[in-house]
Design an enzyme around this catalytic site. Structure first.
Site, PDB file in Angstrom:
ATOM      1  N   ASP A  54      -0.430  -4.786  -1.531  1.00  0.00           N
ATOM      2  CA  ASP A  54       0.027  -3.875  -2.374  1.00  0.00           C
ATOM      3  C   ASP A  54       1.389  -4.284  -3.030  1.00  0.00           C
ATOM      4  O   ASP A  54       1.586  -4.217  -4.336  1.00  0.00           O
ATOM      5  CB  ASP A  54       0.271  -2.450  -1.861  1.00  0.00           C
ATOM      6  CG  ASP A  54       1.016  -2.119  -0.720  1.00  0.00           C
ATOM      7  OD1 ASP A  54       1.424  -3.128  -0.105  1.00  0.00           O
ATOM      8  OD2 ASP A  54       1.090  -1.070  -0.112  1.00  0.00           O
ATOM      9  N   ASP A 462      10.833  -0.926   6.691  1.00  0.00           N
ATOM     10  CA  ASP A 462       9.898  -0.325   7.506  1.00  0.00           C
ATOM     11  C   ASP A 462       9.818  -0.982   8.888  1.00  0.00           C
ATOM     12  O   ASP A 462       9.336  -0.548   9.905  1.00  0.00           O
ATOM     13  CB  ASP A 462       8.518  -0.658   6.864  1.00  0.00           C
ATOM     14  CG  ASP A 462       8.146   0.107   5.619  1.00  0.00           C
ATOM     15  OD1 ASP A 462       9.031   1.079   5.452  1.00  0.00           O
ATOM     16  OD2 ASP A 462       7.667  -0.266   4.773  1.00  0.00           O
TER      17      ASP A 462
END
Ligand SMILES: *[C@@H]1O[C@H](CO)[C@@H](O)[C@H](O)[C@H]1NC(C)=O
Ligand SMILES: *[C@@H]1O[C@H](CO)[C@@H](O)[C@H](O)[C@H]1NC(C)=O
Ligand SMILES: *[C@@H]1O[C@H](CO)[C@@H](O)[C@H](O)[C@H]1NC(C)=O
Ligand SMILES: *[C@@H]1O[C@H](CO)[C@@H](O)[C@H](O)[C@H]1NC(C)=O
Length: 847
Positions: A54, A462
């Site tokens: 993405d 993340d």
């Protein structure tokens, strides 16, 4: 004649931009580190497969199970959206062709149009056509699809199902041009959050898949029967054309609830399989189903593997075994606790077997072994730390069409897979491994290279961060991420100039102290005792002796702590100021904001604005760096280029012609010289440049084949230990490294051109330190318009049931942790940016 053309040649040579041959390669963090929404195998040519991401582009599978990035050459500063891949298609009749729909966001704040890119050489080179609308490769619903498909009988015909109500588009010339299919009018009504107009959740998800029925007859050389899915859960969501796309009708008897995520044809069965979720994904969904549509009888069958209270998630990933009609696998799309579930059927969905089962709570029978040997940090930091082992956000789940044992599935963290899938049907135990070698999808937020200390410290989104102690480690995936404490993301890291083993990092979670210290170069860590639970994110500057930390926080202004004491506000500095520590003189810190340069000569206790340090025309200080070995030598990057001082910022001179610069760094050069690296706008465009002669010559060291995406989102750091070595941190393609020689002489000789006279005035300290953190999860990252939410971040979701706190809580529920449910008495408010998300009556989770 001859003479004059020789002069012209000479002039051309002088005017030509300077390039140096740097060859860029990823630092091996390994394991992907982000969401892989889809994998597509070529139906007839063994070994041809691609994975789309993405925010990090497209990857091609290699015979040894590793992956090669194929979209880096087109991802320029302007077209950073080419790393957002919303759909992927292969040409069933030509294994060398690959197509993708690119574009990152359909929001107001992404200016770029979408595009369909095409390659006839497996991604070595690309052509592109812009679409008259945007594409959302990092938007809700990006795991649906594929929205792009090539007619299996006619390579000229390609369909693309658009977002935003833009409907269905068709090419009849192999993807060179597309035009709207005006007869397709049901363009998908669902908007995750209609109140978020122009924002991340405020757009129509639109069309979700295009699936050709290769068993149907030909009409004028085109496949006659085509299915198209839409994000519409109120009327119908699966449409069919039986006249090669001329007219469309809703398929009779369909579920008419939920959103179809995947639709796969099993030609031997003459059947379609579809997965559904009640959310667009990839984070949401609390119910859903799996259906089989028989093309011969035109009948639908609900083959959902679970029901009742066990059905608390939707379905995403769907892999159909083309060698064994009737065999398929489906994945839960977000069973957040205790783990994802994968089901396999060998009888067309009549019966299913799960990949794990309860064996008397809390024990589980795992019908698999799970390994991450080629990315050990995944086991250390995730699998061994969480009940979720198999993953989450599983929208990609594929069985190799030519090998029933070979399968791959994508999660929010990595790409897993194996080569013994049929053992599920015999010994009922399969081997799953991380199979993401070559996929480098990290969003890099901070980089440092300590002279005589760790070669590379990388703060990432993340996955927190990673330490590479020496250059020889750069090719080896780390054993662990930054742990104890481990936070969701680290937003910056710095070392102490005179004690390079001393390292400090900052995390972005709310609800716990977010500063950690290391005295062994970033191997082991301790929470800073002076950090509290209310402040997080931002950037750091560590004093030369490591006794003082200056912190330009993300939510509480600029702060300072001495000798591991409490962090207190530095009132003189504006919130969000760029900061740096002198790397040799422990008493000196630097800061900049707007058009103002600030300096402290008392270890950050107070700062003074150095008036007229920076010339008229400077309106934005973007970065400040200090020479790793020379006290008082600093560089300031601004909208008006770079300025250098060799006297602690008393006077500055311009460093050449590179304009409108972003992040900058000094790295070790030849001999005792240092090279200045900068992202800026120069002769070759907005790229990475370097100078070894204080800007007399700026050399394009990025080259033409390596895109880094938006330069405003990138990080750069020169190696403090290896001459000519430099690292680039990208927003979704990990860390790149290159080594080369930048010619033009040393940078440590002093220059005197256009020195700016300066005088210092002490700025009256104001008491209004601290601003509120932006509430937009999507845009609250590190830079203005180009920073995207990293791929495993949970965008604020409309299905949230946030427990409204009457008073500020003192204890927050952690990411992935429980935050509500019948009988639950623990903390009910999640650490930012996570939100308490309803799973079922007994369980809500911070996502
Ligand atoms: C394939 O489709 C194109 C576009 O509709 C058409 O012009 C062409 O004739 C078709 N090819 C064949 C072999 O029928
Ligand atoms: C459609 O889906 C949304 C999101 O799950 C849900 O809020 C809405 O109630 C659904 N509508 C219908 C008619 O099912
Ligand atoms: C399947 O194999 C793995 C790896 O050997 C083992 O850990 C696991 O317990 C096995 N599962 C069962 C149900 O025996
Ligand atoms: C360090 O900076 C302080 C404050 O500007 C200055 O007084 C001192 O001389 C500097 N020390 C060295 C060794 O240059």
């Amino acid at each position: 004649m001859k003479h004059s053309s020789a002069i012209q040649l000479l002039l051309a040579a002088v005017a030509a931009p300077v390039r140096a041959a740097f060859s860029w390669k990823n630092v091996n963090i390994g394991g992907g580190g982000g969401f892989v929404p889809s994998v597509v195998f070529h139906p007839t040519t063994k070994g041809v497969a691609y994975a789309r991401t993405d925010i990090g582009g497209l990857y091609r599978l290699n015979p040894d199970d590793s992956w090669t990035a194929v979209t880096d050459s087109i991802t320029t500063d302007e077209r950073w959206g080419h790393w957002g891949i919303d759909a992927l298609a292969l040409d069933p009749q030509n294994p060398d062709k690959v197509f993708a729909a690119t574009g990152m966001y359909t929001t107001d704040w992404d200016p770029n149009p979408g595009a369909i890119i095409r390659s006839s050489d497996r991604g070595a080179t690309w052509q592109s056509v812009d679409l008259p609308f945007k594409v959302g490769g990092n938007m809700p619903g990006r795991g649906m699809g594929e929205r792009l498909a090539v007619d299996p009988k006619n390579s000229s015909i390609i369909y693309f199902g658009a977002r935003s109500g833009n409907g269905l588009w068709k090419s009849t010339n192999g993807g060179v041009t597309f035009s709207k299919v005006s007869s397709f009018t049901n363009v998908g009504t669902y908007i995750p959050d209609p109140s978020d107009v122009g924002g991340y959740n405020g757009d129509k998800i639109g069309l979700t898949f295009v699936t050709f029925d290769s068993t149907s007859s030909l009409l004028n050389g085109a496949t006659s029967r085509i299915f198209v899915g839409t994000a519409d859960n109120t009327t119908a969501s699966v449409y069919v054309s039986t006249d090669a796309g001329a007219t469309w009708t809703a398929v009779a008897g369909q579920p008419a609830k939920y959103f179809p995520h995947k639709c796969r044809l099993q030609p031997a069965e003459k059947a379609l399989y579809l997965t559904y979720s009640d959310g667009a994904g990839p984070y949401d969904g609390t119910s859903g189903g799996v259906y089989r549509y028989d093309l011969t009888t035109s009948t639908w069958k609900d083959i959902t593997p679970v029901s009742g209270g066990d059905l608390f998630y939707g379905f995403g990933g769907l892999g159909v075994d083309m060698q064994k009609p009737g065999t398929l696998v489906v994945a839960s799309l977000n069973s957040w606790w205790p783990d994802a579930q994968i089901f396999r059927s060998t009888d067309s969905g009549n019966t299913w077997s799960p990949i794990w089962e309860w064996a008397g709570y809390p024990d589980q029978n795992w019908y698999y072994g799970l390994y991450s040997d080629n990315a050990p940090w995944i086991n250390a930091g995730f699998i061994s730390q969480d009940t979720k082992r198999l993953g989450w956000m599983i929208e990609a789940l594929e069985i190799d069409p030519l090998d029933s044992d070979h399968w791959l599935y994508g999660t929010g963290l990595t790409l897993f897979g194996g080569r013994d899938l049929t053992k599920w049907d015999t010994t009922r135990n399969v081997t799953i491994s991380s199979m993401a070698v070559g996929i480098e999808e990290m969003a890099v937020l901070g980089l440092a290279s300590a002279p005589g200390g760790s070669e590379l410290l990388a703060a990432v989104g993340d996955n927190n961060g990673f330490t590479f102690k020496s250059s020889s480690d750069l090719g080896t995936s780390p054993q662990k991420p930054w742990m104890n404490p481990m936070w969701t993301s680290a937003t910056d890291v710095d070392y102490a100039g005179n004690k390079p083993q001393n390292v400090v990092r900052v995390g972005n979670s709310a609800g716990s102290p977010q500063i950690a210290l290391s005295t062994d170069g970033g191997d082991t860590w301790n929470v800073h005792p002076g950090a509290d639970s209310t402040k997080n994110s931002g950037t750091l500057a560590y004093s030369a002796e490591g006794d003082t930390i200056l912190w330009s926080s993300g939510n509480a202004g600029v702060l300072r702590s001495a000798n591991q004491g409490t962090f207190t506000a530095v009132a003189a500095l504006p919130s969000g100021a760029a900061i740096a520590a002198d790397k040799k003189n422990n008493t000196v810190f630097y800061a900049g904001s707007g058009n103002t340069f600030y300096r402290s000569t008392n270890t950050g206790t107070s700062f003074s604005a150095v008036s007229s340090a920076l010339p008229t025309g400077v309106t934005a200080v973007r970065d400040i760096i200090a020479h790793p070995l020379v006290a008082g030598e600093i560089y300031v990057s601004t909208n008006a280029g770079i300025f250098r001082s060799t006297n602690y910022g008393s006077t500055f001179s311009s460093v050449g012609s590179l304009a409108n610069t972003e992040k900058i760094s000094l790295g070790k050069g030849e001999g005792s010289s240092w090279v200045l690296y900068a992202f800026g706008r120069g002769a070759n465009g907005a790229k990475l440049y370097a100078t070894a002669n204080n800007g007399a010559t700026w050399v394009d060291i990025q080259g033409d084949s390596q895109g880094f995406g938006a330069i405003s989102a990138n990080r750069v750091v020169g190696s403090s230990n290896v001459a000519g070595q430099v690292y680039v941190g990208t927003n979704g393609r990990g860390v790149f490294c290159a080594k080369g020689v930048v010619s033009g002489g040393g940078s440590s000789s002093s220059t005197s051109s256009s020195a700016v006279a300066s005088s210092t005035t002490t700025k009256a300290s104001s008491t209004t330190a601290g601003t509120t953190l932006s509430t937009s999860v999507v845009k609250s990252s590190t830079s203005s318009t180009t920073v995207k939410p990293s791929s495993t971040s949970k965008a604020a979701s409309s299905t949230t049931t946030s427990a409204a706190a009457s008073a500020t809580p003192t204890v927050y529920a952690k990411r992935w942790g429980q935050c509500a449910g019948n009988g639950y008495t623990g903390p009910k408010v999640c650490e930012a940016p996570w939100v308490c998300t309803f799973v079922n009556d007994w369980y809500s989770q911070c996502l």
